[in-house]
Scaffold this active site. Structure first.
Site, PDB file in Angstrom:
ATOM      1  N   THR A 160       0.819  -1.217   0.000  1.00 36.52           N
ATOM      2  CA  THR A 160       0.000   0.000   0.000  1.00 36.52           C
ATOM      3  C   THR A 160       0.849   1.260   0.000  1.00 36.52           C
ATOM      4  O   THR A 160       1.964   1.281   0.548  1.00 36.52           O
ATOM      5  CB  THR A 160      -0.908   0.006   1.255  1.00 36.52           C
ATOM      6  OG1 THR A 160      -1.499   1.299   1.401  1.00 36.52           O
ATOM      7  CG2 THR A 160      -0.133  -0.286   2.532  1.00 36.52           C
TER       8      THR A 160
ATOM      9  N   TYR B  72      -1.479   0.161  10.026  1.00 33.21           N
ATOM     10  CA  TYR B  72      -1.761  -0.574   8.787  1.00 33.21           C
ATOM     11  C   TYR B  72      -0.563  -0.488   7.845  1.00 33.21           C
ATOM     12  O   TYR B  72      -0.037  -1.504   7.383  1.00 33.21           O
ATOM     13  CB  TYR B  72      -3.030  -0.004   8.127  1.00 33.21           C
ATOM     14  CG  TYR B  72      -3.243  -0.472   6.721  1.00 33.21           C
ATOM     15  CD1 TYR B  72      -3.379  -1.824   6.431  1.00 33.21           C
ATOM     16  CD2 TYR B  72      -3.302   0.442   5.662  1.00 33.21           C
ATOM     17  CE1 TYR B  72      -3.560  -2.261   5.125  1.00 33.21           C
ATOM     18  CE2 TYR B  72      -3.493   0.018   4.365  1.00 33.21           C
ATOM     19  CZ  TYR B  72      -3.617  -1.337   4.104  1.00 33.21           C
ATOM     20  OH  TYR B  72      -3.788  -1.753   2.815  1.00 33.21           O
TER      21      TYR B  72
END
Ligand code: UDP
Length: 327
Positions: free
Chosen positions: A117, A141
């Site tokens: 990501t 995350y």
């Protein structure tokens, strides 16, 4: 049959991957714990119910299907939750991935495509985000995904595990045929929440922060259509199967949209009002995440076809009105 093990194949992005893999002549074997995924979304190949925190279940899937490669989508992926429950994110994402990576090596499956990501980059002021940008995540995350990238690099050195790492920007849209689409419960992502607000399934969309240092005060993101994103995965898989070296690719279009611009475009596409509320910032959100790389186009030959904002919203809107899963 050439099997590819698809973790998270019952989820939003994984289910689109399964469809594309089947169309490209592979058999996608979904491995999913169905915590956030849907059985109804598994339509294109066999389904294995298993958990990445259970090594024996992963080993059994490798033994039964002998995949040539892994596409690893399964993860917890909500920035906000990762800030309040970091332990859950580190355990689920990092320990789960480590189990999978070790199982792949043990089964001699040495081709690994990984969903990373842009959240691994963190908040950079006026820096073009390309694959060489230093990764300084500001939420758990992003940190968990960066850790998995590090694990993959170490396992390549030690065990020859070849990997393609894709750093996604913001994924939106749905399969134009309406076979699969985005459906989370609870929903947390901008586009589906906005469509819910448009058709009255919720009172309003809350804009998370209007005081960012951007032209209209709202966060800027780079949105890419899920089908285009998955096209890159099939190219990445073939890259590995052709014996090419491990590589990292950003997957974004290079165009940023603020939250307010996404709302404006949705109003145009759906021809409906978007009820909004202005709220406070969501902890962990970066101000601006826009890809500054053309590597996927130059090296993989990736050419996004549906990633205009209007197309993504119109595909998502069609799915939103007709498609959903029951179980
Ligand atoms: N966002 C928002 N309201 C919402 C959900 C998201 O304003 O109800 C904003 C969020 O702050 C971010 C952008 O929309 O700037 C995209 O958020 P999303 O959760 O869809 O993806 P993320 O960027 O976290 O991967």
């Amino acid at each position: 049959m050439v099997n590819v093990l698809v973790t998270g194949g019952a989820g939003y992005i994984g289910s689109h991957a399964c469809k594309a893999l089947a169309a490209a002549g592979f058999t996608p074997v979904t491995f999913d714990n169905f915590v956030t995924g849907w059985r109804d979304a598994v339509k294109f190949g066999p389904m294995v119910e298993g958990d990445l925190l259970n090594r024996a279940e992963i080993d059994a899937a490798f033994a039964e299907y002998k995949p040539v490669a892994v596409m690893h989508f399964a993860a917890l992926s909500q920035v906000g939750d990762s800030m309040t429950q970091p332990g859950l994110y580190w355990r689920n994402n990092v320990q789960g991935s480590l189990n999978l990576i070790e199982a792949a090596v043990a089964a001699n499956c040495k081709n690994f495509v990984f969903s990373s990501t842009c959240a691994t980059y963190g908040d950079h002021d006026n820096v073009v985000l390309d694959e060489d940008t230093v990764q300084l995540p500001i939420n758990a995350y992003g940190a968990s995904k960066r850790a998995i990238e590090d694990i993959l690099r170490d396992f390549e050195v030690a065990h020859g595990l070849k990997n393609v790492i894709f750093r996604y920007f913001n994924v939106a849209g749905a399969d134009p045929d309406g076979e699969v689409g985005e459906f989370h419960q609870p929903e947390t992502h901008l586009v589906p929440l906005m469509l819910d607000a448009i058709d009255g399934k919720r009172d309003a969309l809350t804009i998370f922060g209007t005081d960012y240092d951007t032209p209209d005060g709202t966060c800027i993101r780079d949105y890419v259509h899920v089908c285009d994103l998955i096209d890159a995965h099939v190219l990445g898989l073939n890259w590995l199967l052709d014996g090419k070296p491990s590589r990292v690719f950003n997957l974004g279009t290079g165009t940023g949209f603020s939250v307010r611009e996404v709302i404006d475009r949705s109003r145009e596409v759906t021809n409906r009002a978007v009820p909004i509320k202005e709220g406070v910032r969501r902890p962990g959100d970066c101000t601006k995440l826009v890809s500054g790389s053309t590597r996927a186009a130059a090296e993989l030959g990736w050419a996004p076809k549906r990633s205009t904002m209007s197309q993504m919203i119109s595909d998502a809107w069609r799915w939103h009105q007709t498609g959903h899963y029951n179980s």
